[in-house]
Design an enzyme around this catalytic site. Structure first.
Site, PDB file in Angstrom:
ATOM      1  CB  SER A  95      -1.079   0.036   1.097  1.00  0.00           C
ATOM      2  OG  SER A  95      -2.164   0.772   1.173  1.00  0.00           O
ATOM      3  CG  ASN A 115      -2.555  -5.703  -1.900  1.00  0.00           C
ATOM      4  OD1 ASN A 115      -1.596  -6.448  -1.707  1.00  0.00           O
ATOM      5  ND2 ASN A 115      -3.801  -6.001  -2.195  1.00  0.00           N
ATOM      6  CG  HIS A 148      -5.690  -2.889   0.779  1.00  0.00           C
ATOM      7  ND1 HIS A 148      -5.225  -2.389  -0.567  1.00  0.00           N
ATOM      8  CD2 HIS A 148      -4.976  -2.038   1.858  1.00  0.00           C
ATOM      9  CE1 HIS A 148      -4.247  -1.477  -0.218  1.00  0.00           C
ATOM     10  NE2 HIS A 148      -4.016  -1.275   1.066  1.00  0.00           N
TER      11      HIS A 148
END
Length: 281
Positions: free
Chosen positions: A111, A135, A256
């Site tokens: 992320s 992700n 996620h």
């Protein structure tokens, strides 16, 4: 590198996971390391902490020197100044490498951590042997961009949103329950200022290094879940298509937090990535 005189331990019992002992660099970055061999550095996402990589630490410390680091303002790491952008976070990571006396390493981020790992590969690629982009976002569409900017602006007045991420990051399936509760605990413990600074940089960072992927020469893994609504499979495939040694891997039926909800699959894909021959120096 001079480390703090004592090793700190962050209490994550509330999250249902044992804390990992940390050391601290001269620059104030907290990290955990285990194993020996080629360096593998792991960078988590906004609201998380280095324990989010525990399934990967457990496996890869058998073959590598694994270093999981708390992102600025998270866990035991010092916060960056308000208004810091993604480039500031990438600069922080470069200083972390300097403090650790690491000339070259494999770097995987999740992320926001993926944005940092990608920025590192783009700006000081000679220090990145392989880059893992888990992700991670790439050129959000206008609707998604507006939504994330709105969430970032609301943090200062409304505080840390603990339920919204859980709804976006996890499905309702039983296999995600433990990971969801771990994540909830980490979000409840996050420093609000550290979260605000990091999330604002994350919201504005999807295009910062987007044009740089064609210049990244190292093996590049773009991994996400098939059901991730924000870091979509299309994003991973688009980045892989323009990166010379890039390739995408999609984990079916996951969202996620795929490294926690499908650790065996993610570990196998990361092992595949780490086995790819790197560019000669």
């Amino acid at each position: 590198m001079q480390e703090a005189a004592t090793t700190s331990r962050v209490n994550v019992a509330k999250a249902g996971a044992a804390a990992l002992p940390r050391k601290t660099t001269e620059g104030g970055a907290a990290y955990f390391e285990a194993g020996a061999g080629e360096d593998l550095i792991l960078i988590h996402g906004v609201g998380m902490r280095l324990e989010a990589w525990e399934p990967q630490i457990e496996v890869f410390s058998r073959t590598h020197r694994v270093i999981a680091v708390d992102m600025p303002g998270h866990g035991g790491s010092a916060c960056l100044a308000a208004g810091s952008t993604l480039t500031d976070f990438v600069g922080w990571f470069g200083r972390f490498l300097d403090d650790m006396r690491i000339a070259r390493a494999n770097v995987a981020g999740h992320s926001m951590g993926a944005l940092i790992s990608g920025g590192a590969a783009a700006t000081f690629g000679d220090r990145v042997a392989r880059v893992g982009y888990l992700n991670g976002v790439y050129r959000r569409d206008p609707v998604a961009k507006a939504a994330v900017l709105t969430r970032a602006a609301a943090i200062r007045t409304e505080g840390v949103d603990k339920e919204g991420p859980l709804l976006r990051w996890f499905g309702d399936d039983a296999k995600s329950q433990h990971a969801r509760e771990l994540t909830r605990g980490w979000l409840e413990m996050v420093d609000p200022e550290g979260y605000a600074v990091a999330y604002t940089a994350f919201a504005g960072g999807d295009e910062t290094y987007a044009d740089r992927w064609p210049s990244v020469a190292c093996p590049a893994l773009f991994l996400t879940g098939s059901d991730d609504p924000n870091s979509t499979p299309l994003m991973a495939e688009q980045m892989a298509a323009i990166t010379p040694r890039g390739y995408a891997r999609i984990v079916e039926a996951h969202r996620h937090m795929v490294n926690l909800t499908a650790p065996e699959t993610v570990n196998a894909l990361m092992a595949e990535w780490l086995a790819i021959e790197e560019e000669p120096q």
